[in-house]
Scaffold this active site. Structure first.
Site, mmCIF file in Angstrom:
data_model
loop_
_atom_site.group_PDB
_atom_site.id
_atom_site.type_symbol
_atom_site.label_atom_id
_atom_site.label_comp_id
_atom_site.label_asym_id
_atom_site.label_seq_id
_atom_site.Cartn_x
_atom_site.Cartn_y
_atom_site.Cartn_z
ATOM 1 N N ASP A 283 0.873 -1.169 0.000
ATOM 2 C CA ASP A 283 0.000 0.000 0.000
ATOM 3 C C ASP A 283 0.916 1.227 0.000
ATOM 4 O O ASP A 283 2.115 1.138 0.258
ATOM 5 C CB ASP A 283 -0.945 -0.004 1.206
ATOM 6 C CG ASP A 283 -2.138 0.928 0.963
ATOM 7 O OD1 ASP A 283 -2.062 1.769 0.034
ATOM 8 O OD2 ASP A 283 -3.138 0.830 1.702
ATOM 9 N N TRP A 284 0.360 2.377 -0.262
ATOM 10 C CA TRP A 284 1.158 3.591 -0.483
ATOM 11 C C TRP A 284 1.904 4.008 0.790
ATOM 12 O O TRP A 284 1.303 4.486 1.746
ATOM 13 C CB TRP A 284 0.242 4.693 -1.008
ATOM 14 C CG TRP A 284 0.191 4.734 -2.515
ATOM 15 C CD1 TRP A 284 0.384 5.839 -3.300
ATOM 16 C CD2 TRP A 284 -0.025 3.658 -3.433
ATOM 17 N NE1 TRP A 284 0.320 5.497 -4.631
ATOM 18 C CE2 TRP A 284 0.073 4.177 -4.747
ATOM 19 C CE3 TRP A 284 -0.251 2.281 -3.288
ATOM 20 C CZ2 TRP A 284 -0.060 3.384 -5.891
ATOM 21 C CZ3 TRP A 284 -0.390 1.490 -4.430
ATOM 22 C CH2 TRP A 284 -0.294 2.047 -5.699
#
Ligand code: BGC
Length: 710
Positions: A283-284
């Site tokens: 995920d970011w």
């Protein structure tokens, strides 16, 4: 497609793949467990990879053999959104020397996001889940994927399939349900739909990402059994049955390890047990290390190159990460690209299609249809559908300027063209029936009293980054609804909310419709249901609690945690499983939803079928209009299995004309009886007497039979 055919396909599919994977077919005991097969008695094999896997992996390996270390490492990280509104969330630049296309990664589950224009704002994932219709999920995936492709995004950061563990989760609207079986049925089909386009689906967020509070640091303490039975099945189905090309790991830690470097989850489970050889991205900002990430079986850091850029190269030079590991990581990325046709079908550069309109009338029509099929009629005292009312009062800020058609964060979508608010939809459909509109409390009761029928619309606002702090509707809307229903018992309450809310005014309401975040066609879909052009076809994919005190995870350490860890001590008792075992009576149970007609269920039978059983039941439309029902099958295992009673194992949505009867067949393959016991035994069928219950919600199960499994 009916369940009959689906289960035949499932069984046939498993057999076909097993035939080619002899090690799996012959595995027993612990080995079968690790593979995800069913131990005890006949071993049920599972597909370990997708069709075309071998060819794609071979092509990927051949390409990797031609690449320099720098070129391989360039595939293992990407850029983020830093360049302004570009309509996507991440990019991995092209390799022009080897003609490897760039990757463009675009959000999100409810439509093309990241500020993209010209796209459809679809009903949210909750609405799709409430359709209880895997075919609708596939149709949605295909249409949504086509919009991603037309915008030049070859990776869709969707679907989000985390289990709704607590109703407070801020991303409730982005995800499907509290139930692993419904989740799996929908996840596989959405993925399949998306990947009918040259677009990878990215199932997210693996795993146990069930709250926003401290999501970037919280350590989820959860049993392997709960992971395998509750939190993993959607991912397993998305990968094995849907053929998902990509998986996004979650922000949180699971049992002490960040998800992106969680070897037990990524390498042992996703890769080794389920046979996933596609792309695993973080995920970011969810990558935290070089060595642990590479060794865990993950491939890509997003966005940036803090850990999987020069540090990875240094690690290879130093010999702490082997060159073979980097090769494997690059092969994963390229194999996923080959498999989804990214080399053979080049998409436009997103910069060249920034202002292109990729929404269409057909997509808006599908959005309306999902909106109708996924709206849940919770209560109806003969108020709906309208029988040509003399006048209508529409009430509430959420009916007009404050309409809530989508959620916030990376799941937000900018609609192309008009967003049809509830007021606009109702006014257009009402024709010559007079409609008044009142925004707030002042004048609301008078307007309701003066009208034949009132429609009061309420909404909440939720989004990524924050959980709800209460299940109560915000901004005095309970007071508004209470005043309206007191003034006119023929009031329809429309809830445009991300999930369950409390309803202190419920007794006085004539009808209540859970209409979720309905996307840009929300008002049109709503009007069609109110006026009876169509009936709401949805069933609840989550339990609606009667109070804040109900439900699992009630201690602070269970939710939101002690600041460091969150304990999933309720184990398997998530959602309706908890309600049944605790005896708490919710406001509306999982699976509930009314039709405009009535049905009668009868004649439950069970017969041997394939490696398991098949239930059949007769259903008859006993009312006066065409309508649909979702026939639901729940299984109770013998006590020795240690399972919550009454778990969903099959369902089928049927549409019947007045007086029409049908026999519904619900497949129960052997794996439906299996429980995940320990890492050693894995999926096992515990011998004993199983109760099969069939009905219309988790709390309305009129038909019952038992079967002894040896
Ligand atoms: C979200 C992901 C999303 C990503 C890119 C993250 O904050 O958790 O779901 O895909 O951002 O926008």
């Amino acid at each position: 497609m009916n369940v009959d055919r689906r289960s035949v396909l499932k069984l046939a599919g498993a057999g076909t793949v097993a035939a080619g994977v002899s090690t799996v077919a012959s595995a027993t005991g612990a080995a079968a467990a690790a593979r995800g097969g069913v131990a005890a008695g006949a071993v049920r094999t599972v597909p370990t990879a997708w069709p075309g896997t071998a060819a794609a992996a071979t092509r990927a390996a051949q390409l990797v053999a031609k690449m320099t270390l720098d070129e391989k490492i360039a595939l293992l990280h990407g850029e983020g959104w830093s360049t302004g509104t570009v309509g996507y969330a991440g990019r991995v630049p092209a390799n022009t020397r080897l003609d490897i296309p760039a990757l463009y990664l675009g959000d999100g589950p409810g439509g093309v996001g990241n500020g993209s224009t010209g796209v459809t704002q679809w009903p949210d994932s909750k609405t799709l889940a409430a359709t209880w219709d895997p075919d609708a999920a596939r149709a949605y995936g295909a249409a949504y994927g086509a919009e991603q492709a037309a915008k030049g995004h070859n990776i869709a950061l969707a679907p989000c399939i985390n289990i709704l563990r607590v109703p407070y989760w801020g991303r409730s609207f982005e995800t499907f349900t509290e139930d692993p079986y419904l989740n799996a049925e929908l996840a596989a089909r959405v993925v399949e739909g998306i990947q009918t386009n040259p677009v990878m689906a990215t199932v997210k967020h693996f795993a146990a990402n069930n709250q926003e509070t401290l999501r970037g640091s919280i350590d989820v303490v959860v049993s392997q059994r709960a992971l395998h039975e509750i939190y993993y099945p959607g991912f397993r189905a998305a990968v094995q049955r849907g053929g998902a090309a990509a998986v996004m790991t979650s922000y949180n830690k699971v049992n002490g390890a960040w998800s992106h470097e969680n070897r037990t989850a990524v390498r042992d489970t996703l890769r080794d047990a389920w046979g996933f050889d596609g792309l695993v991205m973080s995920d970011w900002g969810g990558t935290h290390s070089t060595l642990l990430t590479a060794r865990a079986g993950s491939d890509m850091e997003m966005p940036g190159s803090t850990y999987l850029g020069s540090k990875l190269k240094d690690a290879v030079t130093a010999g702490t990460v082997s060159a073979a590991t980097v090769d494997t990581m690059a092969v994963h990325v390229l194999a996923a690209m080959y498999r989804t046709g990214l080399f053979d079908h080049r998409l436009p550069d997103p910069a060249t299609v920034l202002s292109k309109v990729v929404s269409s009338d057909a997509h808006l029509q599908l959005a309306r249809s999902i909106g109708v099929q996924g709206s849940v009629l919770l209560k109806n005292e003969r108020v709906l559908p309208f029988a040509r009312p003399a006048s209508l009062a529409v009430i509430g800020g959420a009916a007009d300027a404050g309409a809530r058609t989508h959620g916030g964060g990376s799941g937000a979508v900018t609609a192309n063209g008009t967003v049809v608010t509830p007021l606009a939809g109702i006014t257009a459909r009402a024709g010559d029936i007079p409609v008044t509109y009142t925004k707030g409390l002042a004048g609301a009761a008078d307007a309701a009293r003066a009208a034949d029928v009132a429609v009061v619309v309420a909404a909440d606002y939720t989004g990524e980054g924050a959980d709800r702090t209460t299940l109560a509707l915000p901004d005095g809307q309970d007071e508004l609804i209470a005043a309206v229903v007191a003034a006119n018992p023929r009031t329809v309450v429309v809830l445009n909310t991300s999930g369950s809310v409390l309803m202190p005014w419920l007794d006085g309401a004539g009808a209540v419709l859970a209409n979720w975040y309905g996307g840009q066609e929300q008002g049109s879909a709503l009007a069609a249901m109110l006026f009876g052009d169509a009936e709401p076809g949805g069933r609840l994919p989550e339990t609606f609690p009667a109070s804040e005190q109900q439900g699992p995870a009630k201690t602070t350490v269970q939710y939101p945690g002690d600041g460091v860890q969150v304990y999933y001590d309720e184990g398997l008792a998530v959602g309706y499983r908890w309600y049944r075992s605790s005896g708490e009576k919710p406001l509306f149970p999982f699976g509930h939803g009314l039709s405009y007609t009535t049905f009668r269920l009868s004649d439950l039978r069970l017969e041997r079928y394939g490696d398991g059983y098949r239930a059949s039941a007769a259903i008859r439309n006993t009312g006066h209009r065409t309508g649909s029902e979702v026939v639901q099958l729940y299984l109770t295992a013998p006590a020795a299995a240690g399972e919550p009673a009454g778990q969903l194992k099959a369902f089928e949505k049927v549409t019947l004309e007045p007086g029409e009867s049908r026999t519904v067949r619900l497949g129960l393959p052997r794996e439906a009886f299996a429980v995940w016991q320990t890492a050693g035994t894995g999926w096992t069928v515990v011998p004993g007497t199983y109760t099969v219950s069939v009905g219309r919600s988790s709390a309305d199960l009129p038909l019952e039979t038992t079967v002894r499994i040896g």
